[in-house]
Design an enzyme around this catalytic site. Structure first.
Site, PDB file in Angstrom:
ATOM      1  N   ASP A  55       5.663   5.054   4.912  1.00 57.55           N
ATOM      2  CA  ASP A  55       6.698   4.176   5.470  1.00 57.55           C
ATOM      3  C   ASP A  55       6.882   2.890   4.681  1.00 57.55           C
ATOM      4  OD1 ASP A  55       4.052   3.664   6.554  1.00 57.55           O
ATOM      5  OD2 ASP A  55       4.956   2.209   7.898  1.00 57.55           O
ATOM      6  N   HIS A  56       6.064   2.692   3.647  1.00 58.16           N
ATOM      7  CA  HIS A  56       6.174   1.463   2.855  1.00 58.16           C
ATOM      8  C   HIS A  56       6.707   1.691   1.440  1.00 58.16           C
ATOM      9  CE1 HIS A  56       4.102  -1.532   5.513  1.00 58.16           C
ATOM     10  NE2 HIS A  56       3.756  -0.401   6.103  1.00 58.16           N
ATOM     11  N   HIS A  94      -7.208  -2.589   5.529  1.00 59.31           N
ATOM     12  CA  HIS A  94      -6.414  -1.519   6.127  1.00 59.31           C
ATOM     13  C   HIS A  94      -7.163  -0.199   5.942  1.00 59.31           C
ATOM     14  CE1 HIS A  94      -2.946   0.120   7.996  1.00 59.31           C
ATOM     15  NE2 HIS A  94      -2.399   0.655   6.907  1.00 59.31           N
ATOM     16  N   HIS A 148       1.082   4.046   2.216  1.00 66.83           N
ATOM     17  CA  HIS A 148       1.500   4.864   3.339  1.00 66.83           C
ATOM     18  C   HIS A 148       3.007   5.080   3.184  1.00 66.83           C
ATOM     19  CE1 HIS A 148      -2.198   3.910   5.994  1.00 66.83           C
ATOM     20  NE2 HIS A 148      -2.305   5.104   5.464  1.00 66.83           N
ATOM     21  N   HIS A 159       6.608  -5.830  11.505  1.00 67.33           N
ATOM     22  CA  HIS A 159       5.918  -4.542  11.566  1.00 67.33           C
ATOM     23  C   HIS A 159       5.542  -4.219  13.016  1.00 67.33           C
ATOM     24  CE1 HIS A 159       2.927  -1.381  10.494  1.00 67.33           C
ATOM     25  NE2 HIS A 159       3.720  -1.221   9.441  1.00 67.33           N
ATOM     26  N   HIS A 166       0.863  -1.173   0.000  1.00 68.99           N
ATOM     27  CA  HIS A 166       0.000   0.000   0.000  1.00 68.99           C
ATOM     28  C   HIS A 166       0.903   1.227   0.000  1.00 68.99           C
ATOM     29  CE1 HIS A 166       1.024  -0.490   4.236  1.00 68.99           C
ATOM     30  NE2 HIS A 166       0.539   0.714   4.512  1.00 68.99           N
TER      31      HIS A 166
END
Length: 307
Positions: free
Chosen positions: A66-67, A139, A64, A268, A62
């Site tokens: 931080d990914h 999510h 976000h 995570h 996805h």
């Protein structure tokens, strides 16, 4: 496919810590090198843990920050290293828009082609000897988990049967093992099923991405050799898990147990569990009865072939 090796490049949730980088997983599948998520600092982790930079494709769970923000610098590094081979980027909508921005950030264009493809639930990317399938998860934004599934492998080659049938040793053995029939000098035809045992299932790796426990992921993880499931929170943070659409370690254990997964690795982690994930491990172990561990940056796991 003979080699299937995973290297955890980042195991922290939301923000990096002294001990854990943001999300990233490198998967070596024979000659292929795949990235699953690419948080900020991923390329440094690849240097640190020796995965190499010859990445063929990157899959994003996805978008976000931080990914995926690490892909910006990583692509630039590949350009400076003289890469000419295409890079394939996959992810859920809006992958095409966001990754296009990442590819074209800066004044200089990349010297190699970048192909961006948006995936939805059930979409499958076929590669040599295996596939990567997208699974819609639960999510806060559009998100996917991934199933890397090896193709079914031929059964074991029975040497004595081949010799008894008069098959000459050498290239003919190889043909039969690859599923090709062989014609002998006397005109007889020996088929693969004459000398091979029952076909053997391939390996199956499942990556949850960021998600609440969900039926789709349980279904996708049936009989998986390894389920890598996020476990951001512990039991006392259940309300926060619901609020942010993440999972607790106990919930990850339940998913693995219900799916009949053969092994579970938690990743995570919230910074609260950065250096001491004991509570997470204990709570997941109360639900899942198979082999279980908490990932750390640099953990390398090789999945053996199934018998």
């Amino acid at each position: 496919m003979s080699l299937l090796r995973l290297t955890f490049l980042g195991t922290s949730a939301a923000q990096p810590t002294l001990h854990r980088n943001l999300s990233g997983l490198a998967v070596k599948a024979d000659g292929d090198l795949l990235l699953f998520d690419c948080g900020e600092g991923t390329q440094r982790q690849m240097v640190r843990f020796g995965t190499g930079f010859t990445v063929d494709a990157a899959f994003f769970t996805h978008f976000h920050a931080d990914h995926y923000l690490g892909i910006i610098g990583f692509l630039r590094t590949l350009g400076m290293m003289g890469r000419t081979e295409p890079m394939y980027l996959y992810g859920p909508q809006p992958a095409r828009r966001l990754l296009h921005q990442a590819v074209h950030l800066g004044l200089e264009s990349l010297a190699f082609p970048v192909e961006i493809q948006e995936l939805k639930d059930g979409d499958k990317v076929q590669r040599g000897g295996y596939s990567v399938q997208a699974v819609a998860v639960d999510h806060r934004i559009n998100a996917l988990g991934y199933v890397l599934a090896e193709e079914e492998r031929p059964g074991r080659f029975h040497l004595e049967k081949a010799r008894a049938l008069g098959v000459p040793e050498g290239p003919s053995f190889g043909k039969l093992q690859r599923g090709e029939a062989v014609t002998l000098p006397d005109g007889r035809t020996v088929k693969p099923e004459d000398v091979l045992g029952a076909s053997r299932p391939g390996r199956k790796l499942v990556l949850s991405g960021d998600t609440r426990p969900c039926p789709a992921l349980v279904k996708a993880s049936r009989d998986a050799d390894l389920l890598i499931h996020e476990s951001t929170f512990s039991d006392d943070e259940q309300e926060r898990a619901h609020e942010t659409r993440h999972s607790t370690a106990r919930e990850a254990g339940r998913v693995a147990q219900e799916a009949g997964a053969r092994r579970l690795i938690l990743t995570h982690l919230s910074s609260r569990h950065d250096t001491d994930p004991t509570r997470l491990l204990t709570q997941a172990r109360e639900e899942f009865k198979g082999p279980l561990e908490v990932a750390y940056d640099g953990l390398s796991v090789e999945l053996p072939l199934r018998d």
